[in-house]
Design a protein around this motif. Structure first.
Motif, PDB file in Angstrom:
ATOM      1  N   ILE A  20      10.807 105.956 -83.618  1.00 26.00           N
ATOM      2  CA  ILE A  20      10.206 105.373 -82.421  1.00 26.00           C
ATOM      3  C   ILE A  20       9.116 106.315 -81.923  1.00 26.00           C
ATOM      4  O   ILE A  20       9.355 107.510 -81.744  1.00 26.00           O
ATOM      5  N   SER A  21       7.927 105.792 -81.679  1.00 27.44           N
ATOM      6  CA  SER A  21       6.810 106.619 -81.230  1.00 27.44           C
ATOM      7  C   SER A  21       6.204 106.054 -79.954  1.00 27.44           C
ATOM      8  O   SER A  21       6.006 104.842 -79.822  1.00 27.44           O
ATOM      9  N   GLY A  22       5.895 106.953 -79.035  1.00 27.53           N
ATOM     10  CA  GLY A  22       5.182 106.575 -77.826  1.00 27.53           C
ATOM     11  C   GLY A  22       3.750 107.047 -77.838  1.00 27.53           C
ATOM     12  O   GLY A  22       3.072 107.019 -76.813  1.00 27.53           O
ATOM     13  N   MET A  23       3.250 107.468 -78.994  1.00 25.70           N
ATOM     14  CA  MET A  23       1.885 107.961 -79.110  1.00 25.70           C
ATOM     15  C   MET A  23       0.897 106.802 -79.199  1.00 25.70           C
ATOM     16  O   MET A  23       1.255 105.668 -79.512  1.00 25.70           O
ATOM     17  N   PHE A  45       8.909 101.792 -84.784  1.00 27.70           N
ATOM     18  CA  PHE A  45       8.626 101.164 -83.493  1.00 27.70           C
ATOM     19  C   PHE A  45       7.483 101.901 -82.808  1.00 27.70           C
ATOM     20  O   PHE A  45       7.593 103.099 -82.516  1.00 27.70           O
ATOM     21  N   ASP A  46       6.388 101.199 -82.543  1.00 31.17           N
ATOM     22  CA  ASP A  46       5.269 101.753 -81.784  1.00 31.17           C
ATOM     23  C   ASP A  46       5.367 101.243 -80.358  1.00 31.17           C
ATOM     24  O   ASP A  46       4.991 100.104 -80.062  1.00 31.17           O
ATOM     25  N   ILE A  47       5.892 102.083 -79.481  1.00 28.07           N
ATOM     26  CA  ILE A  47       6.131 101.682 -78.095  1.00 28.07           C
ATOM     27  C   ILE A  47       4.825 101.423 -77.356  1.00 28.07           C
ATOM     28  O   ILE A  47       4.745 100.555 -76.487  1.00 28.07           O
ATOM     29  N   ARG A  48       3.769 102.169 -77.707  1.00 28.36           N
ATOM     30  CA  ARG A  48       2.513 102.033 -76.975  1.00 28.36           C
ATOM     31  C   ARG A  48       1.640 100.918 -77.560  1.00 28.36           C
ATOM     32  O   ARG A  48       0.441 101.079 -77.732  1.00 28.36           O
ATOM     33  N   THR A  49       2.237  99.793 -77.845  1.00 27.91           N
ATOM     34  CA  THR A  49       1.509  98.624 -78.315  1.00 27.91           C
ATOM     35  C   THR A  49       1.717  97.499 -77.308  1.00 27.91           C
ATOM     36  O   THR A  49       2.818  96.954 -77.200  1.00 27.91           O
ATOM     37  N   PRO A  50       0.685  97.137 -76.551  1.00 27.13           N
ATOM     38  CA  PRO A  50       0.866  96.079 -75.546  1.00 27.13           C
ATOM     39  C   PRO A  50       1.025  94.722 -76.202  1.00 27.13           C
ATOM     40  O   PRO A  50       0.607  94.509 -77.343  1.00 27.13           O
ATOM     41  N   PRO A  51       1.634  93.776 -75.498  1.00 25.97           N
ATOM     42  CA  PRO A  51       1.784  92.429 -76.048  1.00 25.97           C
ATOM     43  C   PRO A  51       0.437  91.728 -76.132  1.00 25.97           C
ATOM     44  O   PRO A  51      -0.512  92.093 -75.430  1.00 25.97           O
ATOM     45  N   VAL A  96      18.005  92.853 -59.132  1.00 25.25           N
ATOM     46  CA  VAL A  96      16.898  93.799 -59.302  1.00 25.25           C
ATOM     47  C   VAL A  96      16.663  94.107 -60.772  1.00 25.25           C
ATOM     48  O   VAL A  96      17.601  94.128 -61.577  1.00 25.25           O
ATOM     49  N   ASP A  97      15.406  94.331 -61.122  1.00 21.16           N
ATOM     50  CA  ASP A  97      15.015  94.770 -62.462  1.00 21.16           C
ATOM     51  C   ASP A  97      14.140  96.008 -62.353  1.00 21.16           C
ATOM     52  O   ASP A  97      13.312  96.121 -61.432  1.00 21.16           O
ATOM     53  N   PHE A  98      14.317  96.919 -63.298  1.00 16.20           N
ATOM     54  CA  PHE A  98      13.402  98.044 -63.463  1.00 16.20           C
ATOM     55  C   PHE A  98      12.311  97.607 -64.421  1.00 16.20           C
ATOM     56  O   PHE A  98      12.589  97.120 -65.516  1.00 16.20           O
ATOM     57  N   ARG A  99      11.052  97.764 -64.020  1.00 25.23           N
ATOM     58  CA  ARG A  99       9.919  97.350 -64.833  1.00 25.23           C
ATOM     59  C   ARG A  99       9.180  98.587 -65.343  1.00 25.23           C
ATOM     60  O   ARG A  99       8.530  99.300 -64.581  1.00 25.23           O
ATOM     61  N   ALA A 100       9.308  98.829 -66.628  1.00 22.19           N
ATOM     62  CA  ALA A 100       8.745 100.037 -67.236  1.00 22.19           C
ATOM     63  C   ALA A 100       7.280  99.839 -67.599  1.00 22.19           C
ATOM     64  O   ALA A 100       6.889  98.788 -68.109  1.00 22.19           O
ATOM     65  N   THR A 101       6.485 100.875 -67.354  1.00 22.43           N
ATOM     66  CA  THR A 101       5.053 100.806 -67.637  1.00 22.43           C
ATOM     67  C   THR A 101       4.573 101.944 -68.538  1.00 22.43           C
ATOM     68  O   THR A 101       3.376 102.038 -68.827  1.00 22.43           O
ATOM     69  N   GLY A 102       5.482 102.807 -68.965  1.00 22.99           N
ATOM     70  CA  GLY A 102       5.136 103.917 -69.845  1.00 22.99           C
ATOM     71  C   GLY A 102       6.128 104.008 -70.981  1.00 22.99           C
ATOM     72  O   GLY A 102       7.202 103.389 -70.951  1.00 22.99           O
ATOM     73  N   GLN A 103       5.775 104.810 -71.989  1.00 22.82           N
ATOM     74  CA  GLN A 103       6.568 104.796 -73.217  1.00 22.82           C
ATOM     75  C   GLN A 103       8.010 105.247 -72.996  1.00 22.82           C
ATOM     76  O   GLN A 103       8.955 104.640 -73.544  1.00 22.82           O
ATOM     77  N   THR A 104       8.245 106.275 -72.211  1.00 23.83           N
ATOM     78  CA  THR A 104       9.611 106.735 -71.994  1.00 23.83           C
ATOM     79  C   THR A 104      10.405 105.704 -71.200  1.00 23.83           C
ATOM     80  O   THR A 104      11.566 105.414 -71.504  1.00 23.83           O
ATOM     81  N   GLY A 105       9.786 105.136 -70.180  1.00 19.55           N
ATOM     82  CA  GLY A 105      10.451 104.096 -69.407  1.00 19.55           C
ATOM     83  C   GLY A 105      10.805 102.894 -70.257  1.00 19.55           C
ATOM     84  O   GLY A 105      11.870 102.289 -70.095  1.00 19.55           O
ATOM     85  N   ILE A 106       9.916 102.537 -71.190  1.00 17.62           N
ATOM     86  CA  ILE A 106      10.170 101.394 -72.067  1.00 17.62           C
ATOM     87  C   ILE A 106      11.360 101.678 -72.972  1.00 17.62           C
ATOM     88  O   ILE A 106      12.204 100.805 -73.208  1.00 17.62           O
ATOM     89  N   ILE A 107      11.458 102.902 -73.468  1.00 15.90           N
ATOM     90  CA  ILE A 107      12.602 103.272 -74.317  1.00 15.90           C
ATOM     91  C   ILE A 107      13.900 103.186 -73.511  1.00 15.90           C
ATOM     92  O   ILE A 107      14.921 102.700 -73.995  1.00 15.90           O
ATOM     93  N   ILE A 108      13.859 103.648 -72.258  1.00 11.81           N
ATOM     94  CA  ILE A 108      15.047 103.605 -71.406  1.00 11.81           C
ATOM     95  C   ILE A 108      15.441 102.163 -71.091  1.00 11.81           C
ATOM     96  O   ILE A 108      16.613 101.787 -71.179  1.00 11.81           O
ATOM     97  N   ALA A 109      14.449 101.358 -70.729  1.00  9.14           N
ATOM     98  CA  ALA A 109      14.721  99.998 -70.266  1.00  9.14           C
ATOM     99  C   ALA A 109      14.911  98.999 -71.405  1.00  9.14           C
ATOM    100  O   ALA A 109      15.496  97.940 -71.209  1.00  9.14           O
ATOM    101  N   GLY A 110      14.356  99.318 -72.567  1.00  6.70           N
ATOM    102  CA  GLY A 110      14.410  98.376 -73.676  1.00  6.70           C
ATOM    103  C   GLY A 110      13.302  97.348 -73.654  1.00  6.70           C
ATOM    104  O   GLY A 110      13.310  96.388 -74.431  1.00  6.70           O
ATOM    105  N   GLY A 111      12.338  97.522 -72.777  1.00  4.65           N
ATOM    106  CA  GLY A 111      11.207  96.602 -72.691  1.00  4.65           C
ATOM    107  C   GLY A 111      10.246  97.053 -71.616  1.00  4.65           C
ATOM    108  O   GLY A 111      10.533  97.963 -70.836  1.00  4.65           O
ATOM    109  N   GLY A 112       9.085  96.416 -71.567  1.00  2.00           N
ATOM    110  CA  GLY A 112       8.055  96.784 -70.600  1.00  2.00           C
ATOM    111  C   GLY A 112       6.680  96.653 -71.218  1.00  2.00           C
ATOM    112  O   GLY A 112       6.533  96.149 -72.334  1.00  2.00           O
ATOM    113  N   ILE A 113       5.665  97.106 -70.514  1.00  3.50           N
ATOM    114  CA  ILE A 113       4.291  97.082 -71.010  1.00  3.50           C
ATOM    115  C   ILE A 113       3.695  98.472 -70.836  1.00  3.50           C
ATOM    116  O   ILE A 113       3.695  99.012 -69.727  1.00  3.50           O
TER     117      ILE A 113
END
Length: 259
Positions: A20-23, A45-51, A96-113
């Motif tokens: 898994i990469s957040g680069m 997994f490339d986390i820093r790939t927007p939809p 409530v939902d946590f909305r992740a906007t960075g790579q580490t947050g996305i890994i924690i939450a399992g989703g985000g942008i």
């Protein structure tokens, strides 16, 4: 990618590990790594790939409630404060939902942008997509990025602020810095200036936005001095001042609950 990393990651893939990469640099661009993953059947997994097909921002009012963490600088606890507030809201059985906007947050939450990987014209639209219209009592706790005061990243911060359309902001501050991280000569704003600028910018898409509290990393202070500092900030700005790691976030959630 740091020289040599691709070789080590290929060895990990051959050993059967997903990577898994957040680069910003996609893993799939490294032939040896891709071949190793295909050989062993693991995933890259490339986390820093927007939809795809992110719309431009509309600025139209959305139902539901939103709180966004903003800050004086990068790396001042915006993600942790958001996660702590989300956890406290869950403890109270809020919707409530946590909305992740960075790579580490996305890994924690399992989703985000990954907001900083979105083309600039679509950042506000990405934030709208991430926190869509919802039921009246639904909350989105949105992870902030960058800072309006950062000469490198202010654009991302502003687009996220406009698209998130927050009802509340939580301002994250550093006690140990005098300058913006990595930018000598750019002074860290004081809390009054930081709050005022963020609220002013947020009013473009939500004229009723309010400040919920001030999150401060007090790790450089002993407990007595930390509590004294937070008490002074709370009295000065008439809102909760808290260290989410040391003392919790009950006060700031109480403030939002009472509104």
């Amino acid at each position: 990618m740091v020289p040599g990393w691709a070789k080590w990651l290929a060895e990990a893939a051959l050993a059967g590990l997903d990577v898994i990469s957040g680069m910003h640099e996609p893993l799939s661009e490294h032939g040896a790594l891709l071949a190793a993953a295909n050989c062993s059947g693991v995933n890259l997994f490339d986390i820093r790939t927007p939809p795809p097909n992110i719309p431009i921002g509309s600025g139209q009012k959305r139902s539901g409630k939103r709180v966004l963490t903003v800050g004086a600088d990068c790396a001042v606890g915006k993600k942790y404060a958001a996660l702590a507030i989300h956890r406290e809201m869950l403890r109270r059985a809020w919707d409530v939902d946590f909305r992740a906007t960075g790579q580490t947050g996305i890994i924690i939450a399992g989703g985000g942008i990954p907001i900083d990987a979105v083309v600039s014209d679509f950042v506000a639209g990405a934030a709208e997509t991430l926190s869509p219209k919802a039921a009246r009592h639904h909350w989105d706790v949105i992870e902030g990025q960058g800072s309006l005061f950062h000469p490198s990243y202010a654009g991302v911060s502003l687009g996220l602020l406009h698209g998130s359309q927050p009802d509340w902001i939580v301002y994250c501050h550093s006690l140990s810095r005098t300058e913006i991280d990595g930018c000598p000569g750019f002074l860290l704003p004081d809390v009054e200036t930081g709050l005022a600028r963020n609220l002013e910018a947020a009013r473009l898409t939500n004229v009723n936005v309010r400040a919920a509290g001030i999150s401060v990393n007090t790790s450089d202070l002993c407990e007595q001095d930390a509590r004294h500092t937070l008490t002074n900030l709370a009295e000065q700005y008439h809102m909760p001042a808290f260290d989410p790691l040391r003392f919790g976030v009950e006060g700031v959630v109480d403030r939002m609950a009472a509104a």
